[in-house]
Design an enzyme around this catalytic site. Structure first.
Site, PDB file in Angstrom:
ATOM      1  N   ALA A   1       0.841  -1.185   0.000  1.00 21.89           N
ATOM      2  CA  ALA A   1       0.000   0.000   0.000  1.00 21.89           C
ATOM      3  C   ALA A   1       0.883   1.244   0.000  1.00 21.89           C
ATOM      4  O   ALA A   1       2.066   1.191   0.333  1.00 21.89           O
ATOM      5  CB  ALA A   1      -0.914   0.004   1.218  1.00 21.89           C
TER       6      ALA A   1
ATOM      7  N   GLY B   1       0.201  -5.381   0.344  1.00 15.98           N
ATOM      8  CA  GLY B   1      -0.969  -5.491  -0.522  1.00 15.98           C
ATOM      9  C   GLY B   1      -0.678  -6.168  -1.841  1.00 15.98           C
ATOM     10  O   GLY B   1      -1.575  -6.754  -2.449  1.00 15.98           O
TER      11      GLY B   1
ATOM     12  N   GLU C   1      -0.974  -9.739  -1.070  1.00 21.78           N
ATOM     13  CA  GLU C   1      -2.389 -10.020  -0.811  1.00 21.78           C
ATOM     14  C   GLU C   1      -3.181 -10.138  -2.109  1.00 21.78           C
ATOM     15  O   GLU C   1      -4.043 -11.018  -2.245  1.00 21.78           O
ATOM     16  CB  GLU C   1      -2.971  -8.936   0.096  1.00 21.78           C
TER      17      GLU C   1
ATOM     18  N   GLU D   1       4.058  -5.758   7.268  1.00 23.11           N
ATOM     19  CA  GLU D   1       3.300  -4.715   7.976  1.00 23.11           C
ATOM     20  C   GLU D   1       3.705  -4.576   9.442  1.00 23.11           C
ATOM     21  O   GLU D   1       3.615  -3.488  10.022  1.00 23.11           O
ATOM     22  CB  GLU D   1       1.794  -5.002   7.868  1.00 23.11           C
TER      23      GLU D   1
END
Length: 260
Positions: A65, A110, A113, A133
């Site tokens: 992200a 992300g 993911e 993260e």
């Protein structure tokens, strides 16, 4: 439109590319929202029977992200970003057509993911994977904890999650996270297109049911699986594509599937 986010359609397959080098293809909320509209466009096009998701260049698939955006978010904006990501990722995961993640370089946060939402993941040898993260006091917010443990097992998933540990392409292949690994990005991209062509040639209805059966298998008992498989095959035997597939096999010719 968002510059750097493109959808290229070819015969029976499409490629969705994130190509924003200055952020290493990081995902912002507007990018996630725009990708959602492009996925809807793919779903609405009956001619598209496979989708490739990839990053531009050679260094990064998606590097997570956009942290510069995250640090400015209010709690309400943060919750919305999580909802937007889950909406997109669930949509990718449950598409009727097969989705290939063609991973070039960093596949973090992300990025991993979104790759885990795809049906088949391939990569170049320079790829690196991780959910880092924890290193910024956050958690993977788009379903990464669940999907990673499903794909590589709880022990390996915790080793990556709790340490913010990156793994190499070879480790990802050994773990079963990646189906195929190629020496360089150019070869990987070529193989991704070949794979999309192959997948697009399969029976669309059967492809859809195969995906659903795998997705819904968790927690079911053998008796449930037997009943489910019998019902699915019973339906498929009534379809044009099943008859075409069986007939083509007996006639020793390639089948011509129509998705009906």
């Amino acid at each position: 439109m968002i510059e750097g986010i493109t959808l290229e359609k070819k015969e029976h397959y499409a490629t969705l590319m994130v190509d924003i080098p200055k952020t290493r293809n990081a995902l912002s909320v507007p990018i996630v929202e725009y990708m959602d509209t492009l996925v809807d466009e793919v779903k609405a096009d009956d001619n598209i029977r496979a989708l490739i998701i990839t990053g531009g260049g050679e260094k990064s698939f998606v590097a997570g992200a956009d942290i510069a955006q995250l640090v400015k978010m209010s709690p309400e904006e943060s919750r919305y970003s999580i909802e937007a990501g889950h909406k997109l990722f669930s949509k990718i995961e449950t598409m009727d057509i097969p989705v290939v993640a063609a991973v070039n370089g960093y596949c973090l946060g992300g990025g991993l993911e979104i790759a885990m939402c795809c049906d088949i993941r391939i990569c170049s040898a320079n790829a690196k994977f991780g959910l880092p993260e924890i290193n910024i006091g956050m958690i993977p917010g788009w379903g990464g904890t669940l999907r990673l443990s499903r794909l590589i097992g709880e022990s390996r998933a915790k080793n990556m999650l709790l340490r913010g540990k990156m793994i190499t392409a070879q480790q990802a292949f050994d773990y079963g996270l990646i189906a195929e690994m190629y020496e360089d990005v150019a070869t990987m991209r070529q193989k991704a297109e070949e794979l999309a062509v192959e997948l697009a040639s399969k029976a669309p209805l059967t492809m859809k049911f195969d995906k659903r059966l795998v997705y819904d298998a968790a927690g079911k008992q053998p008796t449930d699986i037997a009943q489910r498989d019998a019902m699915t095959l019973g339906f498929l035997f009534t379809t044009h594509d099943a008859i075409e597939g069986l007939t083509a096999f007996l006639e020793k010719r390639p089948p011509k599937y129509e998705g009906r």
